[in-house]
Write a protein that holds these residues in place. Structure first.
Motif, mmCIF file in Angstrom:
data_model
loop_
_atom_site.group_PDB
_atom_site.id
_atom_site.type_symbol
_atom_site.label_atom_id
_atom_site.label_comp_id
_atom_site.label_asym_id
_atom_site.label_seq_id
_atom_site.Cartn_x
_atom_site.Cartn_y
_atom_site.Cartn_z
ATOM 1 N N ASN A 321 0.828 -1.201 0.000
ATOM 2 C CA ASN A 321 0.000 0.000 0.000
ATOM 3 C C ASN A 321 0.869 1.259 0.000
ATOM 4 O OD1 ASN A 321 -1.730 2.181 1.632
ATOM 5 N ND2 ASN A 321 -3.106 0.772 0.563
ATOM 6 N N GLU A 322 1.941 1.234 0.819
ATOM 7 C CA GLU A 322 2.859 2.379 0.870
ATOM 8 C C GLU A 322 3.613 2.549 -0.436
ATOM 9 O OE1 GLU A 322 3.900 2.466 5.656
ATOM 10 O OE2 GLU A 322 5.271 1.483 4.236
ATOM 11 N N LEU A 323 3.975 1.443 -1.070
ATOM 12 C CA LEU A 323 4.688 1.521 -2.340
ATOM 13 C C LEU A 323 3.795 2.140 -3.411
ATOM 14 C CD1 LEU A 323 7.221 0.885 -3.990
ATOM 15 C CD2 LEU A 323 6.290 -1.406 -4.403
ATOM 16 N N GLY A 324 2.530 1.721 -3.445
ATOM 17 C CA GLY A 324 1.593 2.317 -4.397
ATOM 18 C C GLY A 324 1.399 3.797 -4.155
ATOM 19 N N SER A 325 1.307 4.185 -2.888
ATOM 20 C CA SER A 325 1.151 5.603 -2.540
ATOM 21 C C SER A 325 2.386 6.401 -2.941
ATOM 22 C CB SER A 325 0.894 5.749 -1.038
ATOM 23 O OG SER A 325 -0.301 5.104 -0.671
ATOM 24 N N PHE A 326 3.573 5.824 -2.709
ATOM 25 C CA PHE A 326 4.821 6.487 -3.090
ATOM 26 C C PHE A 326 4.842 6.759 -4.591
ATOM 27 C CE2 PHE A 326 9.005 5.595 -4.998
ATOM 28 C CZ PHE A 326 9.736 6.666 -4.511
ATOM 29 N N CYS A 327 4.462 5.768 -5.380
ATOM 30 C CA CYS A 327 4.478 5.922 -6.839
ATOM 31 C C CYS A 327 3.503 7.013 -7.286
ATOM 32 C CB CYS A 327 4.146 4.592 -7.512
ATOM 33 S SG CYS A 327 5.434 3.336 -7.331
ATOM 34 N N LYS A 328 2.300 7.022 -6.712
ATOM 35 C CA LYS A 328 1.300 8.026 -7.097
ATOM 36 C C LYS A 328 1.750 9.429 -6.709
ATOM 37 C CE LYS A 328 -2.510 4.755 -6.454
ATOM 38 N NZ LYS A 328 -3.639 4.396 -5.567
ATOM 39 N N LYS A 329 2.405 9.552 -5.554
ATOM 40 C CA LYS A 329 2.789 10.857 -5.030
ATOM 41 C C LYS A 329 4.050 11.406 -5.681
ATOM 42 C CE LYS A 329 3.831 13.243 -0.678
ATOM 43 N NZ LYS A 329 3.973 13.109 0.793
ATOM 44 N N LYS A 330 5.045 10.529 -5.900
ATOM 45 C CA LYS A 330 6.364 11.009 -6.317
ATOM 46 C C LYS A 330 6.791 10.591 -7.720
ATOM 47 C CE LYS A 330 8.544 11.621 -1.806
ATOM 48 N NZ LYS A 330 9.812 11.436 -1.045
ATOM 49 N N ALA A 331 6.083 9.650 -8.346
ATOM 50 C CA ALA A 331 6.578 9.088 -9.605
ATOM 51 C C ALA A 331 5.580 9.226 -10.747
ATOM 52 C CB ALA A 331 6.939 7.618 -9.405
ATOM 53 N N SER A 332 4.852 10.305 -10.771
ATOM 54 C CA SER A 332 3.919 10.534 -11.865
ATOM 55 C C SER A 332 4.679 10.634 -13.185
ATOM 56 C CB SER A 332 3.136 11.819 -11.618
ATOM 57 O OG SER A 332 2.255 12.085 -12.685
ATOM 58 N N GLY A 333 4.228 9.888 -14.172
ATOM 59 C CA GLY A 333 4.886 9.863 -15.470
ATOM 60 C C GLY A 333 5.959 8.793 -15.604
ATOM 61 N N TRP A 334 6.253 8.108 -14.507
ATOM 62 C CA TRP A 334 7.232 7.019 -14.510
ATOM 63 C C TRP A 334 6.554 5.704 -14.883
ATOM 64 C CZ3 TRP A 334 12.383 6.852 -11.914
ATOM 65 C CH2 TRP A 334 12.904 8.135 -11.680
#
Length: 374
Positions: A321-334
């Motif tokens: 869940n934290e990994l998914g949140s990290f991606c949405k918050k910090k890795a948009s376009g990745w």
């Protein structure tokens, strides 16, 4: 010569592409392996540069076999053993598969060993010693449907080892599997590569080596140097070509790993230094939420725990869940590629996979999941 490359399940097609790129011909992907043909120069090249195979088997004979007696006789007569295996050299016999009357691998191997030793005694008056750990010649026998295939294994150990001794984590990812998974992402080496759960650093090391064109076989020990058709000058020529084809290290994009456990983070740093890539890969010892991604859009790869070899499933739901949140918050376009061996956990990412590629990781049925992060 006809060869078989032993491949991790799910990577057969990608391994076939790699072999084609290196000059192999008559390529045929099969379950867990790829059959192909090469000349001697290409034979040396694939041993130096291929990243995906566990091992290469060179076929030397094929015959009908339906009982121990026929195996003994045909194996003894199928090849010029005295030239290829003089009594001064040690050997071992590995067996895969079964046939009628030949269902126990140790007994089957003994039949082949006795056939060769008896021939040596009658022809030379002495015999080779057996060496399981460090043989000069490694013979492989495969049995299937009353057919036997005899091959020479070109290495005494699995080629996923890259010639240095890595510090291993709890559930390590094999280097050749990591290389194959990275190839499947179509990473073009121009964008950053990040592993937020890098463990012992395998994805990062293989990524850097792949981008630089480093030849994994340059530091390997190969048994074909003991074969009578070994061509020293041709081998040295291919080694030189493998060395000069490497790219300058300064051309690499940012390659970054993050590991919360300080002991494992230190293992990753040690492995990176051992691999000769200490200046090219950066490791951050922290939770991935504290990781600042490069400004350029890039590729995130990771192999989080599945709750099978490490971690309890109920404790890992929060991690995903934290990994998914990290991606949405910090890795948009990745782009995120994640190796998952437990579909009950991947749903906690709260992301929708664009692709799901079946692969096997150490016998665990996995999916190499691709997410485009918006």
């Amino acid at each position: 010569m006809k060869l078989v490359a032993i491949i991790s399940p799910g990577l057969e097609a990608e391994a076939a592409k790699e072999l084609y790129e290196l000059g192999a011909a008559e390529i045929q992907p099969l379950p867990r392996c790829v059959e192909f043909q090469v000349d001697l120069q290409c034979f040396y090249r694939i041993h130096l540069r291929s990243r995906l195979p566990f091992r290469f088997l060179r076929e030397i004979a094929r015959f009908h076999c339906n009982n121990p007696e026929s195996l003994y006789t045909n194996a003894q007569q199928a090849f010029d053993w005295i030239r290829w295996l003089p009594p001064s050299k040690t050997f071992k016999v590995d067996v895969s598969g079964t046939s009628f009357g030949l269902t126990h691998s140790h007994f089957t191997a003994l039949q082949v060993k006795n056939a060769i030793i008896d021939l040596q005694r009658s022809s030379c008056g002495k015999r080779s010693d057996i060496s399981v750990q460090d043989p000069d010649i490694c013979i492989h026998l495969h049995l299937h449907n009353n057919q036997a295939v005899l091959s020479l294994d070109s290495s005494a150990h699995s080629l996923h080892r890259r010639g240095f001794r890595p510090a291993m984590g709890v559930a390590p990812l094999k280097e050749n599997l990591a290389a194959g998974l990275l190839r499947l992402t179509n990473w073009d080496f121009s964008m950053p590569l990040v592993d937020p759960l890098c463990g012992s650093g395998t994805f990062l090391i293989e990524g850097a080596a792949l981008a630089l064109g480093l030849a994994p076989g340059l530091h390997q020990k190969f048994l074909f140097t003991n074969w009578p058709d070994f061509d020293t000058s041709l081998w040295e020529q291919e080694k030189h070509l493998a060395q000069v084809s490497q790219l300058p290290k300064q051309q690499l994009p940012k390659i970054i790993g993050c590991e919360k456990n300080s002991e494992i983070a230190n293992q990753a740093k040690s492995n990176i230094i051992e691999s000769g890539l200490g200046l090219e890969i950066k490791i951050q010892n922290s939770h991935f939420f504290d990781l600042e991604l490069p400004n350029d859009k890039g590729l995130i790869v990771c192999n989080p725990p599945y709750g099978k070899r490490s971690g309890k499933e109920e404790d890992l739901e929060t991690l995903y869940n934290e990994l998914g949140s990290f991606c949405k918050k910090k890795a948009s376009g990745w782009n995120l590629w994640l190796l998952n061996g437990n579909p009950n956990l991947s749903k906690f990412l709260r992301l929708k996979a664009k692709r799901r590629i079946p692969v096997s990781n150490g016998g665990i049925d996995c999916r190499w999941l691709h997410y485009e992060i918006n």
